[in-house]
Design a protein around this motif. Structure first.
Motif, PDB file in Angstrom:
ATOM      1  N   GLY A 367      40.247  41.321  34.267  1.00 19.00           N
ATOM      2  CA  GLY A 367      40.488  41.667  35.668  1.00 19.00           C
ATOM      3  C   GLY A 367      39.747  42.909  36.091  1.00 19.00           C
ATOM      4  N   GLU A 368      39.384  43.724  35.141  1.00 20.29           N
ATOM      5  CA  GLU A 368      38.650  44.967  35.384  1.00 20.29           C
ATOM      6  C   GLU A 368      38.102  45.390  34.022  1.00 20.29           C
ATOM      7  OE1 GLU A 368      41.194  48.397  35.882  1.00 20.29           O
ATOM      8  OE2 GLU A 368      42.834  47.325  34.943  1.00 20.29           O
ATOM      9  N   ARG A 369      37.238  46.382  34.034  1.00 22.49           N
ATOM     10  CA  ARG A 369      36.690  46.850  32.770  1.00 22.49           C
ATOM     11  C   ARG A 369      37.812  47.389  31.882  1.00 22.49           C
ATOM     12  NH1 ARG A 369      34.543  51.541  30.963  1.00 22.49           N
ATOM     13  NH2 ARG A 369      33.279  51.164  29.124  1.00 22.49           N
ATOM     14  N   ASP A 388      39.306  41.695  25.033  1.00 21.42           N
ATOM     15  CA  ASP A 388      38.873  41.733  26.424  1.00 21.42           C
ATOM     16  C   ASP A 388      38.132  40.433  26.730  1.00 21.42           C
ATOM     17  OD1 ASP A 388      38.112  42.591  28.939  1.00 21.42           O
ATOM     18  OD2 ASP A 388      36.529  43.938  28.214  1.00 21.42           O
ATOM     19  N   HIS A 389      38.219  39.950  27.940  1.00 24.38           N
ATOM     20  CA  HIS A 389      37.371  38.832  28.363  1.00 24.38           C
ATOM     21  C   HIS A 389      37.103  38.941  29.846  1.00 24.38           C
ATOM     22  CE1 HIS A 389      41.385  37.362  29.042  1.00 24.38           C
ATOM     23  NE2 HIS A 389      41.148  36.081  29.001  1.00 24.38           N
ATOM     24  N   TRP A 390      35.911  38.525  30.217  1.00 20.13           N
ATOM     25  CA  TRP A 390      35.404  38.755  31.584  1.00 20.13           C
ATOM     26  C   TRP A 390      35.563  37.497  32.430  1.00 20.13           C
ATOM     27  CZ3 TRP A 390      29.630  37.810  32.518  1.00 20.13           C
ATOM     28  CH2 TRP A 390      29.281  38.074  33.851  1.00 20.13           C
ATOM     29  N   TRP A 391      36.014  37.684  33.609  1.00 15.63           N
ATOM     30  CA  TRP A 391      36.524  36.657  34.489  1.00 15.63           C
ATOM     31  C   TRP A 391      36.065  36.802  35.905  1.00 15.63           C
ATOM     32  CZ3 TRP A 391      40.690  33.416  35.617  1.00 15.63           C
ATOM     33  CH2 TRP A 391      41.348  32.937  34.499  1.00 15.63           C
ATOM     34  N   GLN A 392      36.112  35.750  36.635  1.00 13.64           N
ATOM     35  CA  GLN A 392      35.974  35.827  38.096  1.00 13.64           C
ATOM     36  C   GLN A 392      36.798  34.713  38.729  1.00 13.64           C
ATOM     37  OE1 GLN A 392      31.717  35.600  38.901  1.00 13.64           O
ATOM     38  NE2 GLN A 392      31.660  37.844  38.835  1.00 13.64           N
ATOM     39  N   THR A 393      37.245  34.945  39.943  1.00 12.69           N
ATOM     40  CA  THR A 393      37.952  33.890  40.670  1.00 12.69           C
ATOM     41  C   THR A 393      37.063  32.650  40.748  1.00 12.69           C
ATOM     42  OG1 THR A 393      39.066  35.579  41.983  1.00 12.69           O
ATOM     43  CG2 THR A 393      39.107  33.343  42.862  1.00 12.69           C
ATOM     44  N   ASP A 480      28.009  40.943  39.124  1.00 12.38           N
ATOM     45  CA  ASP A 480      28.336  42.005  38.178  1.00 12.38           C
ATOM     46  C   ASP A 480      27.044  42.444  37.501  1.00 12.38           C
ATOM     47  OD1 ASP A 480      31.175  42.653  38.041  1.00 12.38           O
ATOM     48  OD2 ASP A 480      31.461  40.568  37.439  1.00 12.38           O
ATOM     49  N   ARG A 495      30.244  46.120  39.702  1.00 10.11           N
ATOM     50  CA  ARG A 495      29.854  45.124  40.707  1.00 10.11           C
ATOM     51  C   ARG A 495      28.586  45.597  41.405  1.00 10.11           C
ATOM     52  NH1 ARG A 495      32.608  40.090  41.472  1.00 10.11           N
ATOM     53  NH2 ARG A 495      31.689  40.191  43.540  1.00 10.11           N
ATOM     54  N   ASN A 501      37.733  46.855  41.959  1.00 14.32           N
ATOM     55  CA  ASN A 501      38.897  46.327  41.249  1.00 14.32           C
ATOM     56  C   ASN A 501      39.954  47.410  41.170  1.00 14.32           C
ATOM     57  OD1 ASN A 501      38.424  43.554  40.188  1.00 14.32           O
ATOM     58  ND2 ASN A 501      36.508  44.573  39.636  1.00 14.32           N
ATOM     59  N   ARG A 506      41.319  42.358  43.247  1.00 18.24           N
ATOM     60  CA  ARG A 506      39.953  42.378  43.767  1.00 18.24           C
ATOM     61  C   ARG A 506      39.977  42.673  45.262  1.00 18.24           C
ATOM     62  NH1 ARG A 506      35.791  37.407  42.701  1.00 18.24           N
ATOM     63  NH2 ARG A 506      34.641  37.481  44.648  1.00 18.24           N
TER      64      ARG A 506
HETATM   65  P1  AMP Z   1      38.636  38.410  40.202  1.00 19.39           P
HETATM   66  O1  AMP Z   1      37.817  37.448  40.975  1.00 19.39           O
HETATM   67  O2  AMP Z   1      39.769  38.983  40.946  1.00 19.39           O
HETATM   68  O3  AMP Z   1      39.032  37.833  38.853  1.00 19.39           O
HETATM   69  O4  AMP Z   1      37.686  39.658  39.897  1.00 19.39           O
HETATM   70  C1  AMP Z   1      36.470  39.426  39.256  1.00 19.39           C
HETATM   71  C2  AMP Z   1      35.800  40.720  38.981  1.00 19.39           C
HETATM   72  O5  AMP Z   1      36.638  41.560  38.184  1.00 19.39           O
HETATM   73  C3  AMP Z   1      34.542  40.547  38.162  1.00 19.39           C
HETATM   74  O6  AMP Z   1      33.430  40.199  38.946  1.00 19.39           O
HETATM   75  C4  AMP Z   1      34.409  41.904  37.491  1.00 19.39           C
HETATM   76  O7  AMP Z   1      33.834  42.833  38.363  1.00 19.39           O
HETATM   77  C5  AMP Z   1      35.852  42.287  37.251  1.00 19.39           C
HETATM   78  N1  AMP Z   1      36.256  41.908  35.906  1.00 19.39           N
HETATM   79  C6  AMP Z   1      37.062  40.901  35.544  1.00 19.39           C
HETATM   80  N2  AMP Z   1      37.253  40.895  34.214  1.00 19.39           N
HETATM   81  C7  AMP Z   1      36.533  41.922  33.712  1.00 19.39           C
HETATM   82  C8  AMP Z   1      36.300  42.446  32.393  1.00 19.39           C
HETATM   83  N3  AMP Z   1      36.904  41.916  31.337  1.00 19.39           N
HETATM   84  N4  AMP Z   1      35.473  43.509  32.281  1.00 19.39           N
HETATM   85  C9  AMP Z   1      34.876  44.072  33.344  1.00 19.39           C
HETATM   86  N5  AMP Z   1      35.066  43.629  34.615  1.00 19.39           N
HETATM   87  C10 AMP Z   1      35.884  42.576  34.799  1.00 19.39           C
END
Ligand code: AMP
Ligand code: COA
Length: 632
Positions: A367-369, A388-393, A480, A495, A501, A506
């Motif tokens: 959800g954030e760094r 940790d894992h990186w996500w987007q809507t 990102d 971003r 975030n 978001r």
């Molecule tokens: P959302 O669409 O609300 O899930 O937000 C997506 C954005 O949250 C991404 O484009 C990133 O900027 C940030 N984000 C989500 N997960 C991570 C993560 N694990 N590390 C860094 N940024 C993240």
């Protein structure tokens, strides 16, 4: 699942269609897809185009048929109402089928939209699944949004039915949702035929004759509805998310690709077995709530926890430990901000000693760094892997991760892991050329995107193309920036647009600027995200007043804070605004928001040589100083 991450990723690389065709077998299909990928309309791609299924059937009916009827499916834990309720798969199926029947009786049919504006109560989950059951398209709006935001989503989705709770319960106040809904319906051009209201004792709502109905009464009177078969390409839901303007983007999720991607992720990413308890401490109003409170755990036959509370204050910083131990949670998924809140309140995690967390296996953050400090603290106090894992809507499931269902690879705190099978991630420079390992650039994914990715924006295919696909032809531009190191670990830095975030939420600073400029005394403004120890980032605003305005600047700043709260909602966390004489700009008139943010954070700003008037920065510094920035 077993085997190495490398082998799994290689299996996907060598034949992505075979990989996903295999994952599609995790589901029941009414018509098994013969075609895996439709690639005849690039840059738009679709998965399982001739498949037919029902997502609700796959979440509920098939598990009951397979003997999971008495197993917990939904565990509602609400410290704010002191309620706990467990629905078995049979019970959740029964309630969902009844809700589906009630929706149908109100004229909701396949393809119709249903807007859901509810707090974290079981009815929210039931309403979503009920929509899926009858092929209706849900659009859930987060409870922290105010009436104008709700109105814009009502107009965008044009729902036949609105389902709402009478109120939400925050630790410090009861938030009456129904008056907000009434106000939104006054503001909106579109009028739904009916509103179905779940009455909660904390604030019962007045129902409007002829339009509003009581949820409990409607369900009691309704007959159960069966699942309808839909195309894999049919929309399951729309979820509005912040875009680069005040106009939110309607992310669309289809039935087939979504269900396949999520079902696959439960074992691959989270390492869960059916029957285990999974808890995503998020909100059904966000994508994490859609994917990992509702759909994925149920698709996989797990029990999911629906927690109506906070990490701290409901009643204390031991709340997460209580929920984990009481419900035997195997895996928790939350935002780093929640752990920062717990750590702030209980730095030595003393409250943890009161609970038995023996069954707890893994903590996932997104959800954030995830700042390394928080990751290390969580690892140390919990003594489990913190991944940790990186996500987007837009993607609906994680782009990177550590893949608990594989043999995995060592954690590097600060890195969000490696790309998930399904994502060909590259780091590009401004011209779209790949940069060497370790260099920072735009994070982009080579098309096609995997199943589960939003195929379009609701009613706006062109905006989808311009927002995501035009920047780097042949790629999805994630917005990102970051890097991939020599060992393939992905580091997500920031971003590249105006999104921030805040507490894992978001937010668009552009949307806040649109609100501020509506103040009669404000000539121009800039909203930037500044670092915050708890929430990661919070927005602050700088205001330039119209010539001749001689009212108290503090009063004007206070009014703008209130305006954002009323227009966007409390969730915007916009609490700080300051009046300045001028904004720093380039000679071509571009506001230097990065420079403002750096000064507010106490960092040395990178001032471009094109700045129009460097002396403006002194005024910015003193205005920010007057509102306590940078913080200690
Ligand atoms: P959302 O669409 O609300 O899930 O937000 C997506 C954005 O949250 C991404 O484009 C990133 O900027 C940030 N984000 C989500 N997960 C991570 C993560 N694990 N590390 C860094 N940024 C993240
Ligand atoms: N309905 C109504 N109002 C809501 C709301 C909801 N569902 N959710 C939040 N709000 C309100 C809050 O009450 C607060 O109002 P206030 O200004 O009157 O105090 C405001 O919106 C800001 O909320 P938030 O930014 O969440 O701050 P907080 O102080 O209430 O809580 C945290 C801070 C860190 C404890 C909380 O954000 C949290 O638990 N976040 C992590 C989990 C998460 O939700 N992640 C999402 C994606 S995974």
């Amino acid at each position: 699942m077993s085997g190495s991450y490398d082998a799994l990723y290689q299996a996907w690389t060598s034949d992505m269609e075979a990989f996903w065709a295999d994952r599609a077998r995790l589901l029941d299909w009414s018509r098994t897809p013969q075609q895996v990928l439709a690639a005849n309309d690039p840059p738009f791609y679709r998965w399982f185009p001739d498949g037919e299924l029902n997502t609700c059937h796959n979440c509920l009916d098939r598990h009951v048929a397979a003997g999971r009827g008495d197993q917990p499916a939904l565990i509602y834990d609400s410290p704010v109402t002191e309620t706990q309720q467990t629905f078995t798969y049979s019970e959740l199926l029964d309630s969902t089928a009844r809700a589906a029947g009630a929706f149908r009786a109100l004229g909701v049919d396949r393809g119709d939209r249903v807007l859901i504006y509810m707090p974290m109560i079981p009815e929210a989950v039931i309403a979503m699944l009920a929509c899926a059951r009858i092929g209706a398209v849900h659009s859930v709006v987060f409870g922290g949004f105010a009436a104008p935001e709700l109105a814009s989503r009502i107009d965008a989705a044009t729902p036949k039915l609105v389902v709402a709770g009478s109120c939400g319960i925050e630790p410090n106040r009861v938030v009456a949702y129904k008056p907000m809904l009434d106000q939104a319906l006054e503001l909106a051009d579109h009028a739904p035929a009916s509103c179905l209201i779940k009455q909660r004792d904390a604030a019962r709502a007045d129902l409007i004759e002829g339009r509003d109905l009581d949820w409990d009464q409607a369900l009691a009177a309704s007959a159960a509805a069966d699942c309808v078969t839909v195309s894999a390409l049919d929309p399951l839901y729309i979820l509005y998310t912040s875009g680069t303007t005040g106009d939110p983007k309607g992310i669309v999720r289809d039935h087939g690709g979504h269900a396949v991607a999520l079902a696959n992720s439960m074992a691959m990413t989270y390492g869960l077995e059916p029957g285990e308890v999974f808890w995503a401490a998020s909100d059904v109003g966000w994508v994490v709530g859609h994917s990992y409170i509702v759909y994925a755990p149920l698709l996989h036959g797990c029990a999911t926890v629906l927690y109506e509370g906070k990490p701290v204050g409901t009643p204390d910083a031991g709340a997460f430990w209580r929920v984990i131990s009481q419900h035997n949670v195997a895996v928790l998924f939350t935002a780093p901000t929640a752990f920062r809140a717990i750590r702030q309140a209980d730095p030595d995690a003393k409250l943890l000693q009161e609970y038995d967390l023996d069954g707890f296996r893994t903590l996932f953050l997104a959800g954030e760094r995830a700042d390394p400090d928080t990751v290390r603290w969580a690892e140390q106090v919990l003594d489990v892997p913190v991944l940790d894992h990186w996500w987007q809507t837009e993607t609906g499931w994680s782009i990177t991760g550590y893949f608990a269902g594989t043999e995995g690879f060592p954690v590097r705190p600060g890195s969000a892991g490696k790309p998930a099978p399904g994502y060909a991630l590259e780091v590009l420079d401004d011209d779209g050329h790949a940069v060497p390992a370790g260099d920072i650039g735009a994070l982009a994914v080579r098309l096609p995107m995997p199943p589960g990715f939003s195929p379009t924006l609701w009613g706006n295919r062109e905006r989808f193309r311009t927002a995501y696909l035009d920047a780097f032809p042949g790629y999805y531009s994630t917005a990102d920036a970051g890097m991939v190191d020599a060992d393939g670990y992905v580091w997500v830095m920031a971003r590249t647009d105006d999104i921030i975030n805040c507490a894992g939420h978001r937010l668009s600073t552009g949307a806040m600027e649109e609100v501020l400029t509506q103040h009669a005394d404000v000539a121009e403004c800039a909203v930037v995200g500044v670092q915050d120890r708890l929430k990661g980032q919070v927005p602050i605003g700088l205001l330039v007043l119209n010539a001749g305005v001689n009212r108290d600047p503090g009063a004007i700043a206070g009014e703008t804070v209130q305006m954002v709260r009323e227009a966007i909602g409390a969730v915007a966390s916009f609490r700080t605004a300051a009046v300045v004489q001028q904004l720093p700009k380039t000679r071509s008139g571009k506001i230097l928001r990065n420079v403002i943010a750096a000064i507010a954070d106490g960092r040395t700003p990178k001032v471009p040589p094109t700045i129009e008037d460097p002396s403006v920065l002194d005024g910015i510094q003193s205005a920010l100083g007057a509102v306590g920035l940078p913080r200690e």
